[in-house]
Design an enzyme around this catalytic site. Structure first.
Site, PDB file in Angstrom:
ATOM      1  N   GLU A  24      50.199  57.143  56.979  1.00  0.00           N
ATOM      2  CA  GLU A  24      49.304  56.532  57.961  1.00  0.00           C
ATOM      3  C   GLU A  24      49.963  55.265  58.504  1.00  0.00           C
ATOM      4  OE1 GLU A  24      46.020  56.100  55.297  1.00  0.00           O
ATOM      5  OE2 GLU A  24      46.068  58.251  54.905  1.00  0.00           O
ATOM      6  N   GLU A  81      45.266  61.641  52.386  1.00  0.00           N
ATOM      7  CA  GLU A  81      46.260  61.318  51.364  1.00  0.00           C
ATOM      8  C   GLU A  81      46.725  62.542  50.567  1.00  0.00           C
ATOM      9  OE1 GLU A  81      43.638  59.506  52.070  1.00  0.00           O
ATOM     10  OE2 GLU A  81      44.505  57.594  52.684  1.00  0.00           O
ATOM     11  N   GLN A  89      49.098  54.491  52.050  1.00  0.00           N
ATOM     12  CA  GLN A  89      49.055  53.147  52.632  1.00  0.00           C
ATOM     13  C   GLN A  89      48.783  52.040  51.617  1.00  0.00           C
ATOM     14  OE1 GLN A  89      46.286  52.213  56.095  1.00  0.00           O
ATOM     15  NE2 GLN A  89      48.304  52.351  57.037  1.00  0.00           N
ATOM     16  N   ASP A 132      45.154  51.497  46.282  1.00  0.00           N
ATOM     17  CA  ASP A 132      43.742  51.837  46.046  1.00  0.00           C
ATOM     18  C   ASP A 132      43.416  53.250  46.524  1.00  0.00           C
ATOM     19  OD1 ASP A 132      42.391  48.819  45.655  1.00  0.00           O
ATOM     20  OD2 ASP A 132      44.214  48.915  46.855  1.00  0.00           O
ATOM     21  N   TYR A 133      44.119  53.718  47.555  1.00  0.00           N
ATOM     22  CA  TYR A 133      43.779  55.023  48.141  1.00  0.00           C
ATOM     23  C   TYR A 133      44.601  56.170  47.563  1.00  0.00           C
ATOM     24  CZ  TYR A 133      41.581  51.609  51.040  1.00  0.00           C
ATOM     25  OH  TYR A 133      40.843  50.539  51.442  1.00  0.00           O
ATOM     26  N   ILE A 134      45.423  55.828  46.611  1.00  0.00           N
ATOM     27  CA  ILE A 134      46.200  56.890  45.970  1.00  0.00           C
ATOM     28  C   ILE A 134      45.266  57.796  45.170  1.00  0.00           C
ATOM     29  CG2 ILE A 134      46.833  55.982  43.686  1.00  0.00           C
ATOM     30  CD1 ILE A 134      49.766  56.589  44.499  1.00  0.00           C
ATOM     31  N   HIS A 152      41.177  46.662  48.099  1.00  0.00           N
ATOM     32  CA  HIS A 152      42.451  46.208  48.653  1.00  0.00           C
ATOM     33  C   HIS A 152      43.246  45.390  47.658  1.00  0.00           C
ATOM     34  CE1 HIS A 152      40.262  47.306  52.310  1.00  0.00           C
ATOM     35  NE2 HIS A 152      41.461  47.588  52.787  1.00  0.00           N
TER      36      HIS A 152
END
Ligand code: TPP
Ligand code: MG
Length: 804
Positions: A495, A526, A548, A551-553, A593
């Site tokens: 992203e 993701e 990105q 946290d979003y993994i 974040h």
């Protein structure tokens, strides 16, 4: 919806007949395997069975158009296809059911996976690539439903890269991108998010992916009305259908799974569209059945009506194919009966051979241990007990390895403390047998080839005398630039990765330089970003998948854990995906974040290197190291490090941060402080402040969490300081507990400790937003100072009086 057009080949009726008969033979062989397979489970010879009965005929049509270089990414119903492409014999089918543990007899997984999980071998004995363009390829299956989808996307995208990117050495991987990646999925599993995410992404990317949906109306006991809107996946996918003037989109085909001629036409058409034009295709194969129900764990009579069961008997694809063959004068009923009888015998014989083969090595070992036990018994005061053990084992005509080892280990207990002349022989047998056998179940979590990352030596960054001080992100960018310039097989995507060169501009300007195929933006998805990486890495490319923020993994974690991390292990070293996952994390602010869920990753990602560089030079060095190796790795860049100044090395693309090596940042004598990533900057600050009150702390940067401190340097430090504090910003008991376990248990540091070893972590909750949120959620320099001071106070209250 386009209906299938005719594409009859000019072959004689005799040739056609011979092909059909050959196909039918495969269908019947596969069915017999399913039937006998179920019996083997019900009689206890195998533990679990899930078979391809009721899905045979479409797989014959598919196999006909599946070419060398193509890839399959499918699920447990595909045995007929595997047989039809010559990648699964009857013996191998049963070997996998029995969990035979050598790769020669059980090529799918060396007995590690349940039956019905298929694979071909992409790697030679030494772990290097075979020529994948000269064989039919199947990526190794995983059990989580729809888990095969993300990887499928990458397998298809590889063809697009090979077709359009110049300069890649594609010899072993692609013939101008003419390979199709074929997926299979059950109707019910299309309910999973991964299915939809992949379908959308493949439409956007326009890659040669053909998706087969095997529709039998059920997912175990749950009917389509609970699974799929309108109970019809191809109907609700209609919006994806490409139209006349606009080529983007899918070709969606629908066909009945028992209709052999229609299937053949449909598959020819699908193959042509995907192969030539790189347009994704979805084939909805309807009216399939489950003659024996879902698996050996239950019976479908419990949830299917008598009406439905009767319909399934009549619509059974093998039965329908047979009827069609007779009505088309391809064979007579008698001829087919004869063929079926011969196949039954063949399958029975194959099954017998596989069972013999499965048991023989163990029986051989049994013959080895029995005389040893006898001799051990002779000289023991517990003779009677040992002989009884021996007798029980001798009478076992189908012993497991477990039976042998367990008996031998029990016998050893009977001679504790005795002067038994045969003890050494027994111990030796136990040790050798355990070691050999353990390997059968535990090898290849990581690569065992000469290219495994641990073999790659570090190379220090070097600097010009007047080296510039630049923002950390510039070190990364300059290094990436050199990577993309020198390695055409590398590419990065994620992203905001493409046009703006990632959110922190570590790739600034590189898309303009290397093109949109190599430096690309993706949708917000993701799991399939990861899948793109896995699939492309399995086809010889060197992708870097960017997530990105750390946290979003979590969205990609399932696929990293289930697919990427297990790949080498579940194929016993026959497939690899040396994918690099790039992300950034720690120490920003706010619940989503600033995460540092390293413990969670460490638990779930054994099989992937997990690297936590404290600055961008270290990070760049890790990219360079991983690219030399053949294993997957995750690199977590420090979010607050992109704007910190670092000197720009002059050996970009060449310096390498070694894997599994710690670095001592400050020497000291009083206490060892162990940390990693962004936290280190705070630890270093605290160490300075401690120095002012006379406490001399040694600060160690772990750098690489998996693998961990291979040279065991931390225990050497603890040997000197006799005190240990591990600091990180994960939850209590997260990565810090892992680090402590390694140091105390593996490195035996407990022997050197004069104070209780401790951890200092963030709070249990996620970190709150804002400067104060950070201060009250994560360890601060004051927290570290006070924790260390308290340890020193406890050990020497006179020198370090109570602080508070
Ligand atoms: C993520 C996940 N959830 C649940 C299961 C258990 N499970 C295995 S197969 C299956 C049903 C799949 O049905 P379908 O996709 O229609 O395939 P079929 O078996 O009918 O061919 C379920 C729920 C699983 N393997 N993975
Ligand atoms: Mg189903």
């Amino acid at each position: 919806m386009q209906s299938e057009t005719s594409s009859k080949k000019d072959i004689s009726f005799e040739d056609f007949k011979a092909q059909v008969l050959e196909d039918y033979k495969t269908a019947v062989t596969s069915r017999e395997c399913s039937l006998l397979g179920r019996r083997e489970v019900l009689t206890g010879k195998a533990k679990f069975g899930i078979f391809g009965d009721g899905k045979e005929v479409p797989q014959l049509a598919w196999a006909k158009v599946f070419k060398n270089g193509d890839f399959r990414s499918g699920y447990y119903r595909d045995q007929t296809f595997m047989m039809a492409i010559g990648a699964l014999t009857i013996e191998q089918f049963f070997a996998s059911l029995y969990a035979t543990s050598n790769i020669e007899d059980e090529p799918m997984s060396a007995g590690r996976q349940m039956g019905g999980h298929f694979a071909t071998h992409s790697l030679q004995e030494d772990g290097t690539w075979k020529n994948l363009t000269q064989q039919k390829n199947s990526s190794s299956d995983i059990s989580p439903t729809a888990g095969q989808m993300p990887r499928l996307l990458g397998l298809a995208q590889a063809s697009k890269i090979y077709r359009h990117v110049e300069g890649i050495d594609a010899k072993k991987f692609s013939d101008k991108g003419n390979e199709v990646a074929w997926g299979t999925i059950g109707n019910a599993s299309t309910s999973e998010g991964l299915f939809w995410e992949t379908i959308n992404a493949a439409g956007v990317l326009q890659v040669p992916m053909v998706m087969n949906v095997w529709d039998d109306e059920y997912g175990i006991s749950v009917h389509a009305r609970h699974q799929t809107t309108k109970e019809n996946i191809s109907e609700i996918l209609q919006g994806f259908q490409r139209d006349e003037d606009e080529n983007n989109g899918y070709e969606i085909l629908r066909v009945n799974g028992w209709d052999y001629p229609a299937l053949i036409e449909t598959y020819e058409r699908a193959s042509k569209i995907a192969r030539e034009s790189h347009i994704p295709v979805l084939i909805h194969v309807q009216q399939l059945t489950q003659p024996q129900g879902h698996s050996t764990s239950g019976s479908h009579e419990r949830y299917k009506s008598e009406e439905r069961l009767q319909w399934e008997r009549e619509q059974d694809c093998n039965v329908k194919m047979r009827e069609w063959m007779i009505s088309s004068n391809i064979a007579t009923d008698e001829e087919l009966q004869e063929m079926e009888k011969a196949i039954k015998k063949q399958v029975r014989d194959g099954k017998k051979a596989a069972w013999e083969n499965h048991g023989n090595p163990v029986r051989k070992k049994q013959q080895e241990i029995l005389p040893i036990l006898e001799k051990v018994a002779e000289g023991s005061s517990n003779k009677a007990f040992i002989l009884q053990l021996r007798k029980d084992l001798a009478q076992n005509r189908e012993p497991l390895k477990k039976d042998l080892l367990s008996t031998a280990r029990k016998a050893l207990r009977y001679i504790i403390g005795e002067e038994n002349s045969e003890k050494a022989t027994l111990v030796d047998w136990i040790n050798t047998f355990s070691e050999e056998t353990q390997r059968q179940y535990s090898s290849h979590l990581y690569s065992e080839s000469q290219h495994n990352t641990l073999n790659i030596a570090g190379v220090e960054p070097t600097y010009d005398a007047d080296a510039k001080e630049v923002d950390g992100r510039v070190v990364l960018r300059e290094n990436f630039d050199r990577i993309f310039e020198t390695r055409p097989e590398t590419l990065i995507f994620g992203e905001d990765t493409g046009e703006i060169g990632d959110v922190n501009q570590g790739l600034e300007g590189l898309q303009q330089k290397y093109g949109e195929l190599r430096i690309s933006d993706t949708g917000i998805r993701e799991a399939t970003i990861l899948g793109q990486g896995i699939g492309m890495a399995m086809r010889g490319l060197r992708p870097i998948a960017e997530i990105q923020y750390l946290d979003y993994i979590l969205y990609a974690l399932q696929i990293m854990s289930d697919d990427l991390a297990t790949l080498q292990y579940r194929t016993a070293g026959k497939q690899k995906a040396p994918l690099i996952v790039r992300t950034r994390g720690h120490r920003l602010e706010g619940i989503w974040h600033s995460g540092s869920q390293m413990g969670g990753l460490l638990h779930l990602l054994r099989g992937i290197h997990i690297l936590v560089p404290r600055n961008m030079t270290k990070a760049a060095g890790f990219y360079n190291t991983l690219l030399e190796g053949d294993e997957p790795g995750l690199i977590v860049e420090s979010l607050n490090g992109y704007r910190l100044k670092e000197k720009l090395p002059n050996n970009l693309g060449e310096f390498r941060t070694p894997i599994g090596v710690v670095e001592t940042l400050k020497e000291g004598t009083d206490i060892t402080l162990v940390s990693y990533g962004s936290t280190l900057r705070i630890v270093e600050q605290a160490a300075k402040e401690l120095q002012e009150v006379g406490i001399d702390a040694e600060v160690i940067d772990v750098q690489s969490l998996l693998p961990f401190d291979l040279n065991e340097d931390i225990v050497k430090s603890v040997g000197k300081t006799n005190r240990l504090l591990v600091i990180d910003e994960d939850v209590p008991g997260g990565a810090s507990a892992y680090i402590l376990q390694k140091i105390l248990e593996n490195q035996d540091a407990w022997k050197h400790l004069d104070s209780k070893p401790q951890t200092l972590t963030a709070k249990e909750h996620r970190p709150a937003y804002g400067t104060d949120g950070d201060y009250f959620s994560k360890p601060s320099a004051e927290d570290i100072f006070e924790k260390v001071y308290a340890i020193m106070h406890e050990s020497n209250p006179a020198q370090y009086p109570q602080l508070k």
